[in-house]
Design a protein around this motif. Structure first.
Motif, mmCIF file in Angstrom:
data_model
loop_
_atom_site.group_PDB
_atom_site.id
_atom_site.type_symbol
_atom_site.label_atom_id
_atom_site.label_comp_id
_atom_site.label_asym_id
_atom_site.label_seq_id
_atom_site.Cartn_x
_atom_site.Cartn_y
_atom_site.Cartn_z
ATOM 1 N N GLU A 12 0.844 -1.191 0.000
ATOM 2 C CA GLU A 12 0.000 0.000 0.000
ATOM 3 C C GLU A 12 0.879 1.241 0.000
ATOM 4 O O GLU A 12 1.831 1.339 0.775
ATOM 5 N N LEU A 13 0.552 2.173 -0.869
ATOM 6 C CA LEU A 13 1.210 3.474 -0.897
ATOM 7 C C LEU A 13 0.146 4.512 -0.550
ATOM 8 O O LEU A 13 -0.695 4.862 -1.382
ATOM 9 N N ASN A 14 0.170 4.976 0.686
ATOM 10 C CA ASN A 14 -0.868 5.881 1.162
ATOM 11 C C ASN A 14 -0.435 7.345 1.160
ATOM 12 O O ASN A 14 -1.267 8.229 1.359
ATOM 13 N N ARG A 15 0.855 7.595 0.969
ATOM 14 C CA ARG A 15 1.341 8.979 0.969
ATOM 15 C C ARG A 15 1.267 9.549 -0.440
ATOM 16 O O ARG A 15 1.743 8.940 -1.388
ATOM 17 N N SER A 16 0.646 10.714 -0.558
ATOM 18 C CA SER A 16 0.508 11.377 -1.853
ATOM 19 C C SER A 16 1.566 12.462 -1.985
ATOM 20 O O SER A 16 1.661 13.354 -1.145
ATOM 21 N N TYR A 17 2.342 12.374 -3.062
ATOM 22 C CA TYR A 17 3.414 13.335 -3.310
ATOM 23 C C TYR A 17 3.023 14.372 -4.361
ATOM 24 O O TYR A 17 3.790 15.283 -4.637
ATOM 25 N N ARG A 18 1.857 14.231 -4.941
ATOM 26 C CA ARG A 18 1.478 15.089 -6.063
ATOM 27 C C ARG A 18 0.975 16.447 -5.606
ATOM 28 O O ARG A 18 1.463 17.487 -6.033
ATOM 29 N N SER A 19 -0.028 16.436 -4.754
ATOM 30 C CA SER A 19 -0.792 17.650 -4.485
ATOM 31 C C SER A 19 -0.429 18.265 -3.142
ATOM 32 O O SER A 19 0.157 17.622 -2.271
ATOM 33 N N THR A 20 -0.837 19.525 -2.982
ATOM 34 C CA THR A 20 -0.634 20.205 -1.706
ATOM 35 C C THR A 20 -1.535 19.589 -0.637
ATOM 36 O O THR A 20 -2.491 18.860 -0.936
ATOM 37 N N MET A 21 -1.237 19.919 0.618
ATOM 38 C CA MET A 21 -2.048 19.420 1.727
ATOM 39 C C MET A 21 -3.505 19.828 1.561
ATOM 40 O O MET A 21 -4.424 19.035 1.821
ATOM 41 N N GLU A 22 -3.729 21.063 1.127
ATOM 42 C CA GLU A 22 -5.098 21.567 0.996
ATOM 43 C C GLU A 22 -5.889 20.755 -0.026
ATOM 44 O O GLU A 22 -7.069 20.431 0.199
ATOM 45 N N ILE A 23 -5.243 20.406 -1.142
ATOM 46 C CA ILE A 23 -5.931 19.643 -2.187
ATOM 47 C C ILE A 23 -6.208 18.218 -1.727
ATOM 48 O O ILE A 23 -7.308 17.685 -1.936
ATOM 49 N N ILE A 24 -5.236 17.585 -1.079
ATOM 50 C CA ILE A 24 -5.429 16.202 -0.612
ATOM 51 C C ILE A 24 -6.512 16.129 0.461
ATOM 52 O O ILE A 24 -7.374 15.228 0.440
ATOM 53 N N GLU A 25 -6.495 17.065 1.391
ATOM 54 C CA GLU A 25 -7.516 17.063 2.441
ATOM 55 C C GLU A 25 -8.905 17.275 1.850
ATOM 56 O O GLU A 25 -9.885 16.669 2.296
ATOM 57 N N PHE A 26 -8.988 18.133 0.834
ATOM 58 C CA PHE A 26 -10.266 18.355 0.155
ATOM 59 C C PHE A 26 -10.718 17.083 -0.562
ATOM 60 O O PHE A 26 -11.889 16.691 -0.475
ATOM 61 N N ALA A 27 -9.802 16.429 -1.272
ATOM 62 C CA ALA A 27 -10.142 15.195 -1.988
ATOM 63 C C ALA A 27 -10.572 14.101 -1.020
ATOM 64 O O ALA A 27 -11.517 13.351 -1.294
ATOM 65 N N ASN A 28 -9.893 14.004 0.114
ATOM 66 C CA ASN A 28 -10.287 13.015 1.125
ATOM 67 C C ASN A 28 -11.693 13.297 1.639
ATOM 68 O O ASN A 28 -12.458 12.372 1.936
ATOM 69 N N TYR A 29 -12.035 14.576 1.738
ATOM 70 C CA TYR A 29 -13.375 14.949 2.203
ATOM 71 C C TYR A 29 -14.442 14.421 1.241
ATOM 72 O O TYR A 29 -15.491 13.936 1.662
ATOM 73 N N ILE A 30 -14.153 14.498 -0.057
ATOM 74 C CA ILE A 30 -15.122 14.023 -1.056
ATOM 75 C C ILE A 30 -15.447 12.548 -0.834
ATOM 76 O O ILE A 30 -16.587 12.115 -0.984
ATOM 77 N N LEU A 31 -14.447 11.771 -0.455
ATOM 78 C CA LEU A 31 -14.640 10.330 -0.250
ATOM 79 C C LEU A 31 -14.990 9.996 1.187
ATOM 80 O O LEU A 31 -15.077 8.824 1.548
ATOM 81 N N GLY A 32 -15.182 11.019 2.013
ATOM 82 C CA GLY A 32 -15.363 10.794 3.456
ATOM 83 C C GLY A 32 -16.492 9.866 3.815
ATOM 84 O O GLY A 32 -16.418 9.133 4.802
ATOM 85 N N GLY A 33 -17.548 9.855 3.007
ATOM 86 C CA GLY A 33 -18.688 9.013 3.339
ATOM 87 C C GLY A 33 -18.600 7.610 2.796
ATOM 88 O O GLY A 33 -19.507 6.803 2.995
ATOM 89 N N MET A 34 -17.499 7.284 2.124
ATOM 90 C CA MET A 34 -17.369 5.971 1.503
ATOM 91 C C MET A 34 -16.695 4.993 2.450
ATOM 92 O O MET A 34 -15.889 5.371 3.302
ATOM 93 N N THR A 35 -17.031 3.734 2.307
ATOM 94 C CA THR A 35 -16.387 2.682 3.090
ATOM 95 C C THR A 35 -15.634 1.760 2.144
ATOM 96 O O THR A 35 -15.915 1.701 0.960
ATOM 97 N N GLY A 36 -14.678 1.033 2.684
ATOM 98 C CA GLY A 36 -13.901 0.127 1.849
ATOM 99 C C GLY A 36 -12.586 -0.195 2.493
ATOM 100 O O GLY A 36 -12.325 0.150 3.642
ATOM 101 N N GLU A 37 -11.718 -0.867 1.710
ATOM 102 C CA GLU A 37 -10.465 -1.360 2.263
ATOM 103 C C GLU A 37 -9.307 -0.402 2.056
ATOM 104 O O GLU A 37 -8.174 -0.730 2.353
#
Length: 700
Positions: free
Chosen positions: A531-556
């Motif tokens: 698993e590679l969970n660290r994102s090197y592409r985007s700024t913290m603000e963009i990653i936190e925003f993207a994570n928010y979009i998926l916040g209601g999803m469940t999975g592995e």
């Protein structure tokens, strides 16, 4: 700054290294053009050396690690401290007695990637066993056109460790993008290096969040495998499967920069069409994929209708049953009697079929049996002294009639029979059966038909080329288990790198919902999972925003963890239909006026929307390119792209054209996530009417 060597001394060392490399390049003679085989081999070796030197001359090295070997497999050796310079290509000093640059793939070079600080012993695996010792210095260089433009010490033994560990990485991440993916050899992180250097004979699964570098890791892994297993695997027996031709163009520069060529790069669709000898064409994806995105046909409808069923192992088993039936009809059940007192019994033909051709594919066995029957007849005629042309012609005519009764199929014929006529499968919805049969009858196949067609072809005729030494599958979350099973048949020993992100699985009607759907095709000892969970592409603000979009999803899948690189906040602005297109234009003008972004993308919801935006901007005199499903290249600059085609690409700044409630419903979370995570430095969203419910509680 380290006391080991000053900045000026490093500049001097660089100048001497470049001079040495240049001298070696000049000493290589002209290319041999004669026919002498020995000279041709020697010339090939010279060309390989020349290629390494040319790579090194551009940027001799990017790192240095000072290492003092203390123990070899636990035995004390206590050698002197060595300054090791790491580069893309290994280079010996002129004369060949000492290494000027160590290849990044060499065992000792792994220290540069695995060592993260501290005074404890560091170790690496060498051909002589485990080597351990002390790291005294870890230094990063940026060299451009023969000049040392940046030097960063990320570790100096004996000094307090400050916040410089990631300084060089953050500097590189802050650079702008162009229209090609770049290698990451100078900034490979420890968790990435473990994947790159993992053992060869496994199906290696990599779940990597957006921006984790999984594609570049896979490409670097190919370069490592060729180095590590030199002479045992070949570049021309490796292959990369990418999601589309544009993405292939986007990644095309990485392997040549690493000195690797001849690796096949294709899409599953193009590979399948070629394997099937172009007996079919791939139907326009607008008939399926784009239709689903734009009309929002449910995943459940597609599962019932076609995609996941045709990509399932259950469907493969149905085909296996049909192939078994076909194979049973090939063997003649009556004797072959071409002339009086000539008899070839069914039992003899079965013995030939089972013992002489037991490992061959169905149609190959059928054709070889037919050839064996022909040789039997010719032998019998010769032994019995029958030379009369008329009698021999009659016997041969009976042979041809006998052989014609042994069924012969193409993959297209057999697959079509599953949906048409008396041999059609029971229980298949009539609409699906008719649509599939009609499409195949016109010589076309949908993407979901390709796994079955290629599988049948491989079972009937086998692989035309040599088996693959290694297979890379990118965006593997969009592959079906049946597709992976097909590719398994193309190897003698399992050796695959399978990478993707379940959170970017936007083709749910054909792809997987869990990695277990693919991992289950292999034995546990033949698989690895990272698993590679660290994102090197985007700024913290963009990653936190993207994570928010998926916040209601469940999975592995775990949420992306950003590198500590802060930037501008994500902005969402409401527009009405009248000022929506002018707002897009105004945003682009503002960004271009700042001059900070080399690549800007307007990401639209659909191809139709992309086209409308593109036409409007063209009318305003804006220089902008349009990306569509048939486009083979990405040219950089300012582009308009539908969201489903943006996956895998990166842009300095991204404008989501419309994040309204009509454009993105709750079911579209992964799609919006993909669009947002394309941005490196700047992300802005416009929305018409109400914003998408995915952002209902988000406060910008």
């Amino acid at each position: 700054m380290s006391e080991h060597i000053t900045y000026e001394e490093e500049q001097g060392r660089l100048a001497r290294s470049l001079q040495d490399i240049e001298n070696q390049l000049r000493s290589i003679g002209p290319k041999y053009t004669g026919d002498d085989f020995t000279e041709q081999v020697l010339d090939h070796q010279r060309e390989e050396r020349k290629q390494r030197l040319e790579i090194a001359f551009k940027e001799p090295y990017f790192g240095r690690i000072d290492f003092q070997e203390m123990f070899q497999d636990g035995v004390s050796v206590a050698k002197d401290n060595m300054a090791l310079y790491i580069g893309k290509a290994g280079v010996a000093k002129e004369g060949g007695n000492e290494l000027l640059v160590i290849d990044w793939r060499a065992p000792v070079a792994s220290l540069f990637y695995s060592f993260t600080g501290g005074e404890a012993l560091a170790e690496y695996e060498s051909p002589d066993g485990e080597i351990s010792g002390h790291v005294h210095l870890k230094r990063n260089f940026m060299i451009r056109q023969g000049e040392l433009v940046r030097l960063v010490d990320s570790y100096v033994r004996g000094q307090e460790e400050g916040g410089v560990t990631d300084e060089f990485l953050l500097f590189r991440l802050g650079e702008n993008k162009d229209n090609k993916l770049r290698d990451i050899v100078s900034t490979i992180q420890g968790e990435q290096d473990k994947i790159i250097r993992a053992e060869r004979n496994k199906a290696l699964f990599i779940q990597g969040v957006a921006g984790s570098g999984k594609t570049t890791v896979a490409l670097h892994r190919l370069a490592f495998l060729l180095y590590q297993y030199e002479g045992r695997i070949r570049a021309d027996r490796m292959i990369i499967f990418a999601p589309n031709r544009m993405f292939l163009d986007y990644i095309s520069g990485v392997l040549p920069e690493l000195g690797v060529g001849d690796i096949g790069q294709t899409t599953f669709g193009d590979w399948a069409v070629e394997l099937l000898d172009h007996s079919i064409q791939l139907s326009d994806p607008s008939e399926t994929m784009i239709h689903w995105f734009e009309e929002r046909r449910s995943v459940e409808e597609w599962e019932q209708a076609s995609g996941r069923w045709k990509g399932s192992i259950a469907f493969k088993k149905i085909i296996d049953d049909r192939l078994t039936e076909i194979q049973a009809t090939i063997l003649p059940t009556i004797s072959f009697n071409p002339l009086p007192r000539f008899e070839l019994t069914p039992e003899m033909m079965r013995e030939w079929y089972d013992t002489d051709y037991g490992d061959e594919t169905i149609m190959v066995k059928r054709d070889r049996l037919a050839s064996r029957i022909r040789r039997w007849l010719e032998s019998e005629l010769k032994q019995r002294g029958i030379s009369d042309k008329k009698i021999r012609a009659g016997a041969m005519s009976k042979l041809n009639s006998f052989v014609k009764k042994m069924p012969s199929f193409s993959a297209l014929q057999l697959y079509t029979s599953l949906f048409k006529g008396k041999t059609a499968l029971a229980g298949v919805p009539k609409a699906l059966a008719k649509a599939t049969a009609d499409r195949l009858g016109n010589g076309k196949a949908a993407s979901e038909d390709l796994a079955a067609l290629t599988y049948i072809h491989l079972k009937l005729y086998g692989l035309h080329s040599a088996p693959f030494d290694h297979i890379v599958i990118d965006e593997a979350q969009d592959y079906s288990p049946f597709q992976l099973e097909v590719l398994r048949l193309c190897q003698r020993t399992v050796s695959m790198t399978i990478l993707g992100d379940l959170q970017q699985g936007i083709h749910g009607y054909t792809g997987i919902h869990s990695w277990n759907e693919l991992k289950g095709l292999f034995s546990e000892e033949d698989t690895g999972f990272y698993e590679l969970n660290r994102s090197y592409r985007s700024t913290m603000e963009i990653i936190e925003f993207a994570n928010y979009i998926l916040g209601g999803m469940t999975g592995e899948v775990k949420p992306a963890v950003p590198v500590f690189r802060s930037g501008d906040p994500v902005v969402a602005e409401q527009r009405n239909n009248d000022d929506w297109l002018p707002a897009i234009h105004a945003t682009i003008q503002q960004w271009q006026a700042k001059g900070e972004y080399d690549t800007i993308s307007i990401i639209a919801r659909t191809e139709r929307e992309s086209y409308d935006i593109h036409q409007y901007l063209i009318a305003q005199g804006v220089e902008v390119s349009l990306v569509n499903s048939k486009q083979p290249t990405y040219s950089g600059g300012l582009t308009v792209v539908p969201v489903y085609l943006s996956k895998g690409l990166e842009f300095d700044a991204v404008l989501i054209a419309d994040a309204g409630a009509v454009a993105y419903e709750n079911m579209d979370a992964k799609l919006l996530y993909v669009g947002c995570t394309r941005a490196l430095h700047m992300l802005k969203l416009l929305y018409r009417g109400d914003r998408t419910p995915l952002l209902a509680d988000w406060n910008d």
